[in-house]
Design an enzyme around this catalytic site. Structure first.
Site, PDB file in Angstrom:
ATOM      1  N   CYS A   1       0.810  -1.223   0.000  1.00  0.00           N
ATOM      2  CA  CYS A   1       0.000   0.000   0.000  1.00  0.00           C
ATOM      3  C   CYS A   1       0.843   1.274   0.000  1.00  0.00           C
ATOM      4  O   CYS A   1       0.567   2.221  -0.735  1.00  0.00           O
ATOM      5  CB  CYS A   1      -0.947  -0.009   1.194  1.00  0.00           C
ATOM      6  SG  CYS A   1      -0.166  -0.528   2.717  1.00  0.00           S
TER       7      CYS A   1
ATOM      8  N   GLN B   1       1.431   5.474   8.960  1.00  0.00           N
ATOM      9  CA  GLN B   1       0.540   4.453   8.404  1.00  0.00           C
ATOM     10  C   GLN B   1      -0.631   4.108   9.317  1.00  0.00           C
ATOM     11  O   GLN B   1      -0.456   3.919  10.533  1.00  0.00           O
ATOM     12  CB  GLN B   1       1.349   3.201   8.055  1.00  0.00           C
ATOM     13  CG  GLN B   1       2.380   3.510   6.971  1.00  0.00           C
ATOM     14  CD  GLN B   1       3.184   2.314   6.501  1.00  0.00           C
ATOM     15  OE1 GLN B   1       4.378   2.450   6.298  1.00  0.00           O
ATOM     16  NE2 GLN B   1       2.568   1.162   6.286  1.00  0.00           N
TER      17      GLN B   1
ATOM     18  N   SER C   1      -5.475   0.326   9.761  1.00  0.00           N
ATOM     19  CA  SER C   1      -6.020  -0.668   8.822  1.00  0.00           C
ATOM     20  C   SER C   1      -4.923  -1.480   8.141  1.00  0.00           C
ATOM     21  O   SER C   1      -5.138  -2.645   7.803  1.00  0.00           O
ATOM     22  CB  SER C   1      -6.888   0.011   7.759  1.00  0.00           C
ATOM     23  OG  SER C   1      -6.108   0.924   7.010  1.00  0.00           O
TER      24      SER C   1
ATOM     25  N   ARG D   1       3.697   3.376  12.286  1.00  0.00           N
ATOM     26  CA  ARG D   1       2.244   3.164  12.457  1.00  0.00           C
ATOM     27  C   ARG D   1       1.701   4.264  13.363  1.00  0.00           C
ATOM     28  O   ARG D   1       2.286   4.530  14.431  1.00  0.00           O
ATOM     29  CB  ARG D   1       2.005   1.799  13.100  1.00  0.00           C
ATOM     30  CG  ARG D   1       0.568   1.435  13.275  1.00  0.00           C
ATOM     31  CD  ARG D   1      -0.105   0.848  12.072  1.00  0.00           C
ATOM     32  NE  ARG D   1       0.506  -0.366  11.605  1.00  0.00           N
ATOM     33  CZ  ARG D   1       0.509  -0.760  10.325  1.00  0.00           C
ATOM     34  NH1 ARG D   1      -0.048  -0.009   9.393  1.00  0.00           N
ATOM     35  NH2 ARG D   1       1.088  -1.888   9.962  1.00  0.00           N
TER      36      ARG D   1
ATOM     37  N   HIS E   1      -2.975   6.163   4.803  1.00  0.00           N
ATOM     38  CA  HIS E   1      -1.534   6.273   5.019  1.00  0.00           C
ATOM     39  C   HIS E   1      -1.079   7.658   4.539  1.00  0.00           C
ATOM     40  O   HIS E   1      -1.454   8.108   3.459  1.00  0.00           O
ATOM     41  CB  HIS E   1      -0.785   5.226   4.196  1.00  0.00           C
ATOM     42  CG  HIS E   1      -0.847   3.835   4.765  1.00  0.00           C
ATOM     43  ND1 HIS E   1      -1.563   3.493   5.877  1.00  0.00           N
ATOM     44  CD2 HIS E   1      -0.240   2.687   4.353  1.00  0.00           C
ATOM     45  CE1 HIS E   1      -1.409   2.194   6.131  1.00  0.00           C
ATOM     46  NE2 HIS E   1      -0.612   1.681   5.218  1.00  0.00           N
TER      47      HIS E   1
HETATM   48  N1  HSE Z   1       1.987  -3.337   4.997  1.00  0.00           N
HETATM   49  C1  HSE Z   1       1.019  -2.299   5.035  1.00  0.00           C
HETATM   50  C2  HSE Z   1       0.876  -1.769   6.435  1.00  0.00           C
HETATM   51  C3  HSE Z   1      -0.322  -2.715   4.550  1.00  0.00           C
HETATM   52  O1  HSE Z   1       1.276  -2.463   7.372  1.00  0.00           O
HETATM   53  O2  HSE Z   1       0.369  -0.685   6.618  1.00  0.00           O
HETATM   54  C4  HSE Z   1      -0.383  -3.677   3.417  1.00  0.00           C
HETATM   55  O3  HSE Z   1       0.037  -3.209   2.175  1.00  0.00           O
END
Ligand code: HSE
Length: 371
Positions: free
Chosen positions: A138, A165, A168, A271, A278
């Site tokens: 993503c 990020q 989700s 995150r 994101h």
């Molecule tokens: N790896 C990405 C994430 C999501 O952890 O945000 C999947 O593409």
């Protein structure tokens, strides 16, 4: 004659978003769809249209059933891909495999699909008999859509990034953790938040609650609320996280760059407590000194989803936030300015919905190419 498509993993988060998009774009009229399940074989199909609602879920592990299909589209995840893909191929199945999971992405025989960026390559691959099409990570897909014009015009020497990020991306368990964390805090706040209490007293208490061993964090492993987690996915040997590693590797694969012409891309993936968008901050070294207006034009004319947000406070607060993008296909890019480091250095910030362009939409669009 309509091609027959097997849909696996349509109930999960990415699968549900994909299904909704397919309904919006009338994709279900274009193919014969067969719905599969790994756990509820024989249960009635989802009622999406007259034809589909008549049927019953088939067994996603039944190779004989799968072999009958022209196309398989799966959002079931890595476990399923690893268990079934090779068995199917070894059994001689020559159909198209479209997958959201990352496992087959870097294989020579598969193509990472992001058609606003690599449409020509998708077309060429179809002509050359490629049968395995995988959605990109993503963060990679969202970065490439935002910076598509710079990639297409070969203006980038390297990119340094920081990501923000959404929950989700870690799966529905992360979102659930985040919501439970909010609820946990609210038990205290709903009784104790009043104007007469010292704000530092509340801050101290809230911080203590987040450190309590009962604070919900089953999937996220650390609090997401009032916090951030500077690590996504597993550790690579060079010290990067796998999420960080993917940025350079997948981008160059999508661009079909030879090893000697690869664009260097590195940074830190983090995150944060947004729900499904994101965000990414970039420092980009350009190959030449180009004025900002030309850069904005190159970026905004590249694809129909990207838009340049003026580098102003009001616009940034209202058009360049996860909340303003959530649930849409918009890819805003803003905070565009030449960095004080030098004329060839560009600062930028972009956002995209992790479940839409970050996961479901590239798969849906490649399916349409198979018409
Ligand atoms: N790896 C990405 C994430 C999501 O952890 O945000 C999947 O593409």
């Amino acid at each position: 004659m309509k091609k027959t498509v097997g849909f696996i993993g349509w109930r999960g988060m990415v699968g549900s978003v994909l299904l909704k998009r397919m309904l919006e774009e009338n994709d279900f009229d274009k193919f014969n769809f067969i719905f599969f399940s790994t756990s509820q074989v024989g249960v009635k199909n989802p009622s999406l249209n007259k034809e589909i609602s008549k049927g019953f879920l088939k067994d996603a592990y039944n190779l004989d059933e799968l072999r009958e299909l022209d196309i398989i589209i799966t959002c079931q995840g890595s476990f399923y891909t690893n268990k079934i893909y090779s068995l199917l191929r070894f059994s001689g199945w020559m159909g198209y495999w479209i997958d959201a999971a990352s496992d087959l992405r870097m294989k020579k025989s598969s193509l990472i699909v992001l058609d606003p960026i690599n449409y020509k390559n998708i077309k060429k691959s179809l002509e050359n008999g490629v049968k395995t099409f995988i959605g990109g990570n993503c963060t990679v897909s969202l970065m490439m859509l935002a910076l598509g014009g710079l990639f297409r015009n070969d203006l980038i020497e390297w990119i340094s990034f920081s990501t923000y990020q959404a929950a989700s991306g870690g799966g529905s368990g992360y979102i659930m953790d985040l919501l439970k964390q909010i609820s946990f805090l609210n038990k205290y706040l709903s009784k104790n938040l009043n104007l007469s209490t010292s704000i530092l007293k509340i801050e101290k208490k809230i911080t203590k609650i987040t450190k309590n061993k009962n604070f919900p964090q089953r999937s996220s492993l650390a609090p997401l609320i009032l916090n951030l987690i500077p690590w996504i996915d597993s550790k690579m040997q060079n010290g990067q996280s796998r999420e960080e590693w993917k940025m350079e590797k997948e981008t160059n694969k999508i661009l079909s760059r030879k090893k000697s012409q690869e664009i260097k891309i590195d940074g830190t993936c983090v995150r944060v407590g947004s729900l499904r968008c994101h965000s990414q901050s970039f420092l980009i070294k350009l190959k030449k000194n180009i004025d900002l207006k030309s850069i904005e034009e190159v970026i905004s004319h590249d694809n129909e989803w990207v838009s340049v947000v003026p580098n102003e406070k009001y616009e940034s607060l209202h058009r360049l936030t996860p909340l303003s993008v959530s649930g849409t296909l918009k890819i805003p890019i803003g905070r565009l300015r030449k960095s004080s480091i030098g004329d060839k250095y560009l600062s930028a910030f972009s956002i995209g919905d992790q479940l839409l362009w970050g996961a479901a939409e590239p798969l849906r669009r490649v399916l349409r190419f198979l018409l």
